[in-house]
Write a protein that holds these residues in place. Structure first.
Motif, PDB file in Angstrom:
ATOM      1  N   UNK C 149       0.867  -1.175   0.000  1.00  0.00           N
ATOM      2  CA  UNK C 149       0.000   0.000   0.000  1.00  0.00           C
ATOM      3  C   UNK C 149       0.907   1.229   0.000  1.00  0.00           C
ATOM      4  N   UNK C 150       1.641   1.379   1.105  1.00  0.00           N
ATOM      5  CA  UNK C 150       2.615   2.467   1.149  1.00  0.00           C
ATOM      6  C   UNK C 150       3.687   2.256   0.082  1.00  0.00           C
ATOM      7  N   UNK C 151       4.010   1.001  -0.190  1.00  0.00           N
ATOM      8  CA  UNK C 151       5.036   0.709  -1.184  1.00  0.00           C
ATOM      9  C   UNK C 151       4.661   1.292  -2.554  1.00  0.00           C
ATOM     10  N   UNK C 152       3.384   1.200  -2.901  1.00  0.00           N
ATOM     11  CA  UNK C 152       2.927   1.782  -4.162  1.00  0.00           C
ATOM     12  C   UNK C 152       3.128   3.295  -4.150  1.00  0.00           C
ATOM     13  N   UNK C 153       2.847   3.920  -3.003  1.00  0.00           N
ATOM     14  CA  UNK C 153       3.021   5.366  -2.888  1.00  0.00           C
ATOM     15  C   UNK C 153       4.497   5.748  -2.979  1.00  0.00           C
ATOM     16  N   UNK C 154       5.376   4.934  -2.366  1.00  0.00           N
ATOM     17  CA  UNK C 154       6.814   5.217  -2.435  1.00  0.00           C
ATOM     18  C   UNK C 154       7.287   5.142  -3.889  1.00  0.00           C
ATOM     19  N   UNK C 155       6.885   4.069  -4.591  1.00  0.00           N
ATOM     20  CA  UNK C 155       7.283   3.912  -5.991  1.00  0.00           C
ATOM     21  C   UNK C 155       6.798   5.098  -6.821  1.00  0.00           C
ATOM     22  N   UNK C 156       5.546   5.483  -6.618  1.00  0.00           N
ATOM     23  CA  UNK C 156       5.009   6.630  -7.345  1.00  0.00           C
ATOM     24  C   UNK C 156       5.763   7.910  -7.017  1.00  0.00           C
ATOM     25  N   UNK C 157       6.122   8.075  -5.756  1.00  0.00           N
ATOM     26  CA  UNK C 157       6.844   9.274  -5.332  1.00  0.00           C
ATOM     27  C   UNK C 157       8.219   9.365  -5.979  1.00  0.00           C
ATOM     28  N   UNK C 158       8.933   8.249  -5.988  1.00  0.00           N
ATOM     29  CA  UNK C 158      10.263   8.246  -6.628  1.00  0.00           C
ATOM     30  C   UNK C 158      10.116   8.540  -8.119  1.00  0.00           C
ATOM     31  N   UNK C 159       9.100   7.959  -8.728  1.00  0.00           N
ATOM     32  CA  UNK C 159       8.791   8.192 -10.137  1.00  0.00           C
ATOM     33  C   UNK C 159       8.573   9.697 -10.389  1.00  0.00           C
TER      34      UNK C 159
END
Lengths: 210, 210, 210
Positions: C149-159
């Protein structure tokens, strides 16, 4: 500067204890990062909210985030050495407690707060992170139960205020205060000391606001 | 001034309930101080964070800290009288709820927030501290479960906003609002009233975000 | 504007998950409101505290409070349709996560924070509310345990940060980032993916700071 180095050391050690609690509670790697983060900077963050020191200290200085990442990674990869490094961690954690207490008191005094509030801010900086970590991990915070942990920070904080009133140089007071906290904490671990647990009278089981 | 006196009385009583919960959960004396502290000033602190009223109200005024210390000490030393003083505490706690609600609403209105937000800030000031206390003590906050506690504060808050719109003098509105909260809370205790608990449909045990 | 609409949609959906958790834990209607509220605006509130954006975003804009009330009421009255609407809720929740992450990153960047801190603020805005909700409901936060859940947000943030460095227009970056988070989250639900849980070595059961 020495204090900066000790600050980052304390941040790393506190982060390591957060990652360890996360692993013991079988959280995932994101949970380990969050627990490492709140243990390391949670106390100082609430201190900054309370004093109105905005933005919070780690927002513009990414060295805190970097140390926390690094420490979490090292802690999780080095799981097999946890038993062997336990003594080092306990001593470093006591050192971190002393350094964080001093940092908290000095920041509060720079904001012109009364001495009692400054002591509180020192204790919050030192012991607040571990408290938040335990709440996130779903257990009653250790620091509220029986450990001589916050108590060492309180004693050091009172010592700081008294020493400062006497008129001793600030840098000497800071070092002495950190040493007091450090030594009291180590003594408590070594002698296995703890505060007595409170008990409630038998008859009045019904709480006031329930 | 009367409001100041009632504010400190409420602070002392809220602190006493925090110390009592700590003793019932077998925390140590530092845990009792922390629970007393967050119960007494936790709600107002989050209100001040939210409104941006920095530093937080108790930072420069040590009378709050002093009252909390004193109340915690008296509560712990007077454990044998807990049963006899239970009625006094319940009434004082209801009074504290009313006073804190009024203080929260008025502070929020001074910051120029909309009426709905002001009511929320009143409820937060009155009931937020007990909520944080229960989380630290490791239980689901009483105020979220079934008590008519926050509900009394909400009713009083709406009453305040309506009275004020009608154009009644501020001091009259404040006293009337505190009385409404106080009476509703006492009535709820006396009649043993509580809000119905919610239930979830049988089939959908699987939460959305799990 | 589209982002405003999506923001309010996300707020409503997050509030609905809060109300659902409250019903499943048998809290009362005030508990449902509180859980809906913290789930919907809790992450953004802590972000604003940390950045020093005072007062917090929902204080002067009552549309957030209105949406939360409405969503809580609809959720509780429509309990019989929870199973049928489950898929819609999961998709909307993933959309909310993406939108909240973008909003958090962009607000942080407007405050001039470093990229790493901005990613953190995005994750906090998206996943912080659910974390607070779970603590209030008395369970170890789902987001710390195994969910992607948070992992998806982290990936999106780095993107987001990488795309922005490349020099792509801000609005394109924002939409792309929200899509990345949204798709990763949906993929994780569809494939039933989760992060591995951590384990601690057998021998060292005794935590460092206990």
């Amino acid at each position: 500067m020495l204090l900066n180095f000790l600050d980052l050391l304390g941040t790393g050690v506190f982060a390591a204890t957060g990652a360890m609690v996360a692993a013991r509670r079988n959280l995932d790697i994101f949970g380990a990062l969050v627990l490492a983060f709140v243990t390391a900077v949670g106390g100082g963050t609430i201190r900054d909210f309370t004093l109105g020191s905005m933005p919070v200290f780690w927002v513009h200085d990414t060295s805190y985030l970097a140390i926390i990442f690094l420490s979490t990674a090292l802690t999780l990869f080095g799981r097999r050495w946890w038993d062997q490094t336990r003594a080092i961690l306990l001593v470093s954690d006591a050192l971190g407690l002393g350094v964080f207490t001093v940092i908290g008191i000095e920041k509060a005094l720079r904001f012109g707060v009364p001495p009692m509030t400054a002591v509180m801010m020192g204790v919050l900086t030192g012991a607040g992170g571990g408290l938040i970590r335990d709440i996130l991990a779903g257990r009653v915070p250790m620091v509220l139960r029986s450990e001589i942990y916050a108590t060492a920070a309180i004693a050091g904080g009172l010592f700081y205020i008294v020493m400062q009133d006497v008129g001793i140089a600030r840098s000497v007071v800071a070092i002495a205060c950190a040493c007091v906290v450090f030594c009291l904490r180590l003594l408590a671990i070594y002698c296995n000391m703890s505060l007595p647990r409170l008990t409630a009278p038998k008859q009045s089981r019904k709480p006031v606001r329930e």
